[in-house]
Scaffold this motif. Structure first.
Motif, PDB file in Angstrom:
ATOM      1  N   PRO A  86     100.023  77.823 -22.908  1.00 22.68           N
ATOM      2  CA  PRO A  86      99.021  76.803 -23.191  1.00 22.68           C
ATOM      3  C   PRO A  86      99.637  75.710 -24.060  1.00 22.68           C
ATOM      4  O   PRO A  86     100.558  75.972 -24.831  1.00 22.68           O
ATOM      5  N   LEU A  87      99.142  74.503 -23.890  1.00 22.56           N
ATOM      6  CA  LEU A  87      99.612  73.363 -24.678  1.00 22.56           C
ATOM      7  C   LEU A  87      98.484  72.909 -25.585  1.00 22.56           C
ATOM      8  O   LEU A  87      97.361  72.696 -25.118  1.00 22.56           O
ATOM      9  N   PHE A  88      98.803  72.779 -26.874  1.00 21.83           N
ATOM     10  CA  PHE A  88      97.780  72.445 -27.863  1.00 21.83           C
ATOM     11  C   PHE A  88      98.008  71.098 -28.543  1.00 21.83           C
ATOM     12  O   PHE A  88      97.059  70.438 -28.901  1.00 21.83           O
ATOM     13  N   THR A  89      99.263  70.726 -28.789  1.00 23.49           N
ATOM     14  CA  THR A  89      99.552  69.543 -29.610  1.00 23.49           C
ATOM     15  C   THR A  89     100.340  68.495 -28.822  1.00 23.49           C
ATOM     16  O   THR A  89     100.991  68.816 -27.816  1.00 23.49           O
ATOM     17  N   ALA A  90     100.299  67.272 -29.312  1.00 18.91           N
ATOM     18  CA  ALA A  90     101.079  66.197 -28.680  1.00 18.91           C
ATOM     19  C   ALA A  90     102.565  66.549 -28.661  1.00 18.91           C
ATOM     20  O   ALA A  90     103.253  66.288 -27.674  1.00 18.91           O
ATOM     21  N   ALA A  91     103.060  67.154 -29.728  1.00 22.62           N
ATOM     22  CA  ALA A  91     104.478  67.542 -29.785  1.00 22.62           C
ATOM     23  C   ALA A  91     104.812  68.555 -28.688  1.00 22.62           C
ATOM     24  O   ALA A  91     105.888  68.489 -28.081  1.00 22.62           O
ATOM     25  N   GLN A  92     103.909  69.480 -28.418  1.00 20.91           N
ATOM     26  CA  GLN A  92     104.144  70.458 -27.355  1.00 20.91           C
ATOM     27  C   GLN A  92     104.160  69.775 -25.991  1.00 20.91           C
ATOM     28  O   GLN A  92     105.007  70.087 -25.152  1.00 20.91           O
ATOM     29  N   TYR A  93     103.249  68.836 -25.767  1.00 17.80           N
ATOM     30  CA  TYR A  93     103.266  68.089 -24.507  1.00 17.80           C
ATOM     31  C   TYR A  93     104.593  67.335 -24.374  1.00 17.80           C
ATOM     32  O   TYR A  93     105.215  67.352 -23.302  1.00 17.80           O
ATOM     33  N   ARG A  94     105.030  66.679 -25.435  1.00 15.86           N
ATOM     34  CA  ARG A  94     106.293  65.921 -25.385  1.00 15.86           C
ATOM     35  C   ARG A  94     107.475  66.817 -25.027  1.00 15.86           C
ATOM     36  O   ARG A  94     108.389  66.406 -24.323  1.00 15.86           O
ATOM     37  N   GLN A  95     107.464  68.036 -25.523  1.00 16.30           N
ATOM     38  CA  GLN A  95     108.542  68.992 -25.261  1.00 16.30           C
ATOM     39  C   GLN A  95     108.671  69.288 -23.765  1.00 16.30           C
ATOM     40  O   GLN A  95     109.744  69.630 -23.294  1.00 16.30           O
ATOM     41  N   TYR A  96     107.592  69.129 -23.025  1.00 11.04           N
ATOM     42  CA  TYR A  96     107.585  69.484 -21.606  1.00 11.04           C
ATOM     43  C   TYR A  96     107.366  68.280 -20.687  1.00 11.04           C
ATOM     44  O   TYR A  96     106.885  68.442 -19.557  1.00 11.04           O
ATOM     45  N   LEU A  97     107.760  67.083 -21.131  1.00 12.44           N
ATOM     46  CA  LEU A  97     107.681  65.903 -20.271  1.00 12.44           C
ATOM     47  C   LEU A  97     108.436  66.172 -18.970  1.00 12.44           C
ATOM     48  O   LEU A  97     109.516  66.769 -18.972  1.00 12.44           O
ATOM     49  N   GLY A  98     107.870  65.752 -17.861  1.00 13.96           N
ATOM     50  CA  GLY A  98     108.478  65.972 -16.557  1.00 13.96           C
ATOM     51  C   GLY A  98     108.104  67.299 -15.922  1.00 13.96           C
ATOM     52  O   GLY A  98     108.413  67.549 -14.758  1.00 13.96           O
ATOM     53  N   SER A  99     107.413  68.159 -16.669  1.00 12.49           N
ATOM     54  CA  SER A  99     107.027  69.477 -16.170  1.00 12.49           C
ATOM     55  C   SER A  99     105.697  69.406 -15.433  1.00 12.49           C
ATOM     56  O   SER A  99     104.891  68.497 -15.622  1.00 12.49           O
ATOM     57  N   GLU A 100     105.458  70.424 -14.609  1.00 12.60           N
ATOM     58  CA  GLU A 100     104.174  70.534 -13.940  1.00 12.60           C
ATOM     59  C   GLU A 100     103.190  71.236 -14.872  1.00 12.60           C
ATOM     60  O   GLU A 100     103.520  72.271 -15.463  1.00 12.60           O
ATOM     61  N   VAL A 101     101.998  70.641 -14.992  1.00 11.02           N
ATOM     62  CA  VAL A 101     100.966  71.181 -15.870  1.00 11.02           C
ATOM     63  C   VAL A 101      99.640  71.248 -15.128  1.00 11.02           C
ATOM     64  O   VAL A 101      99.435  70.581 -14.113  1.00 11.02           O
ATOM     65  N   LYS A 102      98.759  72.063 -15.666  1.00 11.64           N
ATOM     66  CA  LYS A 102      97.390  72.176 -15.173  1.00 11.64           C
ATOM     67  C   LYS A 102      96.477  71.870 -16.349  1.00 11.64           C
ATOM     68  O   LYS A 102      96.608  72.482 -17.410  1.00 11.64           O
ATOM     69  N   VAL A 103      95.563  70.929 -16.159  1.00 11.52           N
ATOM     70  CA  VAL A 103      94.682  70.495 -17.239  1.00 11.52           C
ATOM     71  C   VAL A 103      93.233  70.596 -16.781  1.00 11.52           C
ATOM     72  O   VAL A 103      92.882  70.170 -15.679  1.00 11.52           O
ATOM     73  N   ARG A 104      92.405  71.171 -17.639  1.00  4.73           N
ATOM     74  CA  ARG A 104      90.955  71.222 -17.405  1.00  4.73           C
ATOM     75  C   ARG A 104      90.298  70.415 -18.511  1.00  4.73           C
ATOM     76  O   ARG A 104      90.579  70.615 -19.703  1.00  4.73           O
ATOM     77  N   LEU A 105      89.443  69.503 -18.110  1.00  8.32           N
ATOM     78  CA  LEU A 105      88.757  68.638 -19.068  1.00  8.32           C
ATOM     79  C   LEU A 105      87.372  69.175 -19.401  1.00  8.32           C
ATOM     80  O   LEU A 105      86.740  69.860 -18.593  1.00  8.32           O
ATOM     81  N   ALA A 106      86.899  68.831 -20.580  1.00 10.51           N
ATOM     82  CA  ALA A 106      85.556  69.219 -21.012  1.00 10.51           C
ATOM     83  C   ALA A 106      84.497  68.400 -20.275  1.00 10.51           C
ATOM     84  O   ALA A 106      83.369  68.850 -20.106  1.00 10.51           O
ATOM     85  N   TRP A 107      84.861  67.199 -19.839  1.00  9.01           N
ATOM     86  CA  TRP A 107      83.968  66.340 -19.077  1.00  9.01           C
ATOM     87  C   TRP A 107      84.815  65.575 -18.064  1.00  9.01           C
ATOM     88  O   TRP A 107      86.020  65.438 -18.245  1.00  9.01           O
ATOM     89  N   PRO A 108      84.218  65.065 -17.017  1.00  8.42           N
ATOM     90  CA  PRO A 108      84.997  64.363 -15.988  1.00  8.42           C
ATOM     91  C   PRO A 108      85.616  63.064 -16.496  1.00  8.42           C
ATOM     92  O   PRO A 108      84.992  62.325 -17.256  1.00  8.42           O
ATOM     93  N   GLU A 109      86.820  62.836 -16.098  1.00  9.57           N
ATOM     94  CA  GLU A 109      87.524  61.562 -16.293  1.00  9.57           C
ATOM     95  C   GLU A 109      88.063  61.182 -14.920  1.00  9.57           C
ATOM     96  O   GLU A 109      88.618  62.045 -14.218  1.00  9.57           O
ATOM     97  N   HIS A 110      87.904  59.932 -14.529  1.00 12.62           N
ATOM     98  CA  HIS A 110      88.358  59.459 -13.218  1.00 12.62           C
ATOM     99  C   HIS A 110      87.696  60.259 -12.095  1.00 12.62           C
ATOM    100  O   HIS A 110      88.286  60.511 -11.047  1.00 12.62           O
ATOM    101  N   GLY A 111      86.462  60.743 -12.342  1.00 12.86           N
ATOM    102  CA  GLY A 111      85.695  61.431 -11.321  1.00 12.86           C
ATOM    103  C   GLY A 111      86.010  62.901 -11.118  1.00 12.86           C
ATOM    104  O   GLY A 111      85.524  63.512 -10.168  1.00 12.86           O
ATOM    105  N   ARG A 112      86.814  63.487 -12.014  1.00 13.53           N
ATOM    106  CA  ARG A 112      87.138  64.910 -11.855  1.00 13.53           C
ATOM    107  C   ARG A 112      87.442  65.564 -13.191  1.00 13.53           C
ATOM    108  O   ARG A 112      87.723  64.884 -14.164  1.00 13.53           O
ATOM    109  N   ARG A 113      87.409  66.898 -13.200  1.00 10.78           N
ATOM    110  CA  ARG A 113      87.683  67.647 -14.436  1.00 10.78           C
ATOM    111  C   ARG A 113      88.996  68.422 -14.376  1.00 10.78           C
ATOM    112  O   ARG A 113      89.505  68.820 -15.416  1.00 10.78           O
TER     113      ARG A 113
END
Length: 156
Positions: A86-113
């Motif tokens: 799981p990714l929690f912080t901006a620093a953790q996201y930066r560590q994995y730039l270019g990687s494949e991720v799966k994200v679930r949003l609390a509310w829709p953005e751009h028409g999807r969650r």
């Protein structure tokens, strides 16, 4: 409220986990479940063993028993972040730039969650993910859960 409690618990438990030689990768606090659930993810460059999780659980339980930051019954789980961490912080996201991720949003953005794609960038506002050739900026405040699926360069 749950986010504030997670931040409070993180601030309280990070030094405890650190004193045992581990990093508190992140935590999840689910007050709505009965009993409440507190899940800690610990990390170390040499990996995590079951004994490591047991030792951290024992120390964290002692602190929680004294400080009592959680009202009522709760379950404490301690584990490694694993491969699909799981990714929690901006620093953790930066560590994995270019990687494949799966994200679930609390509310829709751009028409999807739900988003699954390549992590392009991280800014103060959120993360940018490429899905099927299109880039989407997802605000940090909207992200309910994010996981690393495939580290960049793993060739899986």
């Amino acid at each position: 409220m749950a986010l504030e409690k997670s931040e409070e618990l993180g601030a309280m438990l990070r030094p405890v986990v650190g004193s045992l030689g581990f990093d508190l990768w992140g935590l999840e606090y689910h007050a709505g479940s009965r009993p409440a659930l507190l899940r800690l993810y610990i990390d170390h460059p040499d990996g995590i063993t079951v004994d490591d999780c047991g030792n951290v659980s024992e120390q964290v339980s002692a602190v929680l028993d004294v400080e009592e930051p959680i009202r009522g019954d709760y379950v404490l789980e301690v584990s490694s972040p694993g491969i699909e961490r799981p990714l929690f912080t901006a620093a953790q996201y930066r560590q994995y730039l270019g990687s494949e991720v799966k994200v679930r949003l609390a509310w829709p953005e751009h028409g999807r969650r739900n988003y699954r794609g390549r992590l392009l960038s991280v800014s103060g506002d959120g993360v940018e993910i490429e899905v099927d050739g299109d880039a989407f900026l997802l605000p940090f405040g909207a992200i309910a859960r994010a996981r690393l699926l495939e580290p960049a360069g793993s060739g899986r």
